[in-house]
Design a protein around this motif. Structure first.
Motif, PDB file in Angstrom:
ATOM      1  N   UNK A 138       0.831  -1.197   0.000  1.00 37.84           N
ATOM      2  CA  UNK A 138       0.000   0.000   0.000  1.00 37.84           C
ATOM      3  C   UNK A 138       0.872   1.257   0.000  1.00 37.84           C
ATOM      4  N   UNK A 139       1.974   1.223   0.724  1.00 42.34           N
ATOM      5  CA  UNK A 139       2.881   2.369   0.783  1.00 42.34           C
ATOM      6  C   UNK A 139       3.574   2.638  -0.555  1.00 42.34           C
ATOM      7  N   UNK A 140       3.918   1.585  -1.278  1.00 41.56           N
ATOM      8  CA  UNK A 140       4.707   1.755  -2.490  1.00 41.56           C
ATOM      9  C   UNK A 140       3.913   1.675  -3.788  1.00 41.56           C
ATOM     10  N   UNK A 141       2.677   1.182  -3.748  1.00 40.87           N
ATOM     11  CA  UNK A 141       1.907   1.003  -4.977  1.00 40.87           C
ATOM     12  C   UNK A 141       0.610   1.793  -5.009  1.00 40.87           C
ATOM     13  N   UNK A 142       0.509   2.849  -4.201  1.00 39.66           N
ATOM     14  CA  UNK A 142      -0.662   3.719  -4.271  1.00 39.66           C
ATOM     15  C   UNK A 142      -0.186   5.133  -4.562  1.00 39.66           C
ATOM     16  N   UNK A 143      -1.109   5.928  -5.089  1.00 39.27           N
ATOM     17  CA  UNK A 143      -0.736   7.285  -5.463  1.00 39.27           C
ATOM     18  C   UNK A 143      -1.903   8.239  -5.216  1.00 39.27           C
ATOM     19  N   UNK A 144      -1.575   9.440  -4.801  1.00 34.87           N
ATOM     20  CA  UNK A 144      -2.524  10.532  -4.657  1.00 34.87           C
ATOM     21  C   UNK A 144      -2.688  11.121  -6.056  1.00 34.87           C
ATOM     22  N   UNK A 145      -3.832  10.868  -6.677  1.00 34.79           N
ATOM     23  CA  UNK A 145      -4.015  11.219  -8.084  1.00 34.79           C
ATOM     24  C   UNK A 145      -3.944  12.713  -8.367  1.00 34.79           C
ATOM     25  N   UNK A 146      -4.603  13.529  -7.558  1.00 40.49           N
ATOM     26  CA  UNK A 146      -4.607  14.960  -7.834  1.00 40.49           C
ATOM     27  C   UNK A 146      -3.227  15.582  -7.642  1.00 40.49           C
ATOM     28  N   UNK A 147      -2.455  15.084  -6.684  1.00 35.81           N
ATOM     29  CA  UNK A 147      -1.113  15.627  -6.452  1.00 35.81           C
ATOM     30  C   UNK A 147      -0.197  15.326  -7.622  1.00 35.81           C
ATOM     31  N   UNK A 148      -0.472  14.250  -8.334  1.00 37.96           N
ATOM     32  CA  UNK A 148       0.379  13.863  -9.463  1.00 37.96           C
ATOM     33  C   UNK A 148      -0.118  14.427 -10.788  1.00 37.96           C
ATOM     34  N   UNK A 149      -1.258  15.129 -10.795  1.00 37.48           N
ATOM     35  CA  UNK A 149      -1.806  15.671 -12.047  1.00 37.48           C
ATOM     36  C   UNK A 149      -0.898  16.753 -12.594  1.00 37.48           C
ATOM     37  N   UNK A 150      -0.773  16.780 -13.896  1.00 37.52           N
ATOM     38  CA  UNK A 150       0.066  17.754 -14.579  1.00 37.52           C
ATOM     39  C   UNK A 150      -0.798  18.924 -15.024  1.00 37.52           C
TER      40      UNK A 150
END
Length: 159
Positions: A47-59
């Motif tokens: 969970x720590x390494x294979x999840x992502x905060x989608x909005x924070x990663x948006x370009x």
């Protein structure tokens, strides 16, 4: 309705309401991380390494910056091997109205790749599997519990 029922109803309602926090999705591929396959091997480490905060990663310079992100699970057959891809994406124009269901049809650009299935959803970590999540089960149980408490009272009002 006694105080315990009210407390349970308030807790259930608070649990169901989603906060303003960003959507989190699983982001991995089974060809690089075997635990990403079906069924998914979920541990706190994964969970720590294979999840992502989608909005924070948006370009901000990409198409659809103002669109809400979705989680996607894509199963493909690549060179005869089944590969599961879980990702966080901006929905295409044909997927904007889908909140939980099949993706729009995908055209593959390589003759050795065939789409087996595709599913998009919009709740945290919903792209882990096709089964019902714990929060959805809790929500459903809460609705049934509250309805069972109010139904006798509602029946007494009918003429």
């Amino acid at each position: 309705m006694n105080s315990n029922n009210w407390i349970f109803a308030i807790v259930a309602f608070a649990f169901v309401i989603q906060s303003g926090a960003a959507l989190r999705c699983w982001t991995c591929t089974s060809d690089r991380s075997p635990e990403c396959g079906d069924p998914m091997n979920i541990t706190e480490h994964h969970k720590d390494f294979h999840t992502r905060d989608c909005e924070a990663a948006a370009n901000p310079n990409s198409y659809g910056y103002n669109e809400k992100s979705i989680c996607k699970k894509l199963v493909q057959r690549e060179n005869g091997r089944l590969v599961v891809r879980r990702s966080c994406e901006i929905p295409g124009p044909e997927e904007r109205d889908i909140t939980n269901g099949p993706c729009a049809s995908h055209d593959t650009t390589h003759s050795h790749v065939t789409v087996v299935s595709c599913h998009i959803c919009n709740t945290n970590l919903c792209n882990s599997a096709t089964s019902m999540s714990g929060s959805k089960l809790f929500f459903l149980s809460s609705i049934i519990f509250v309805a069972s408490r109010f139904m006798p009272a509602l029946r007494s009002f009918s003429v």
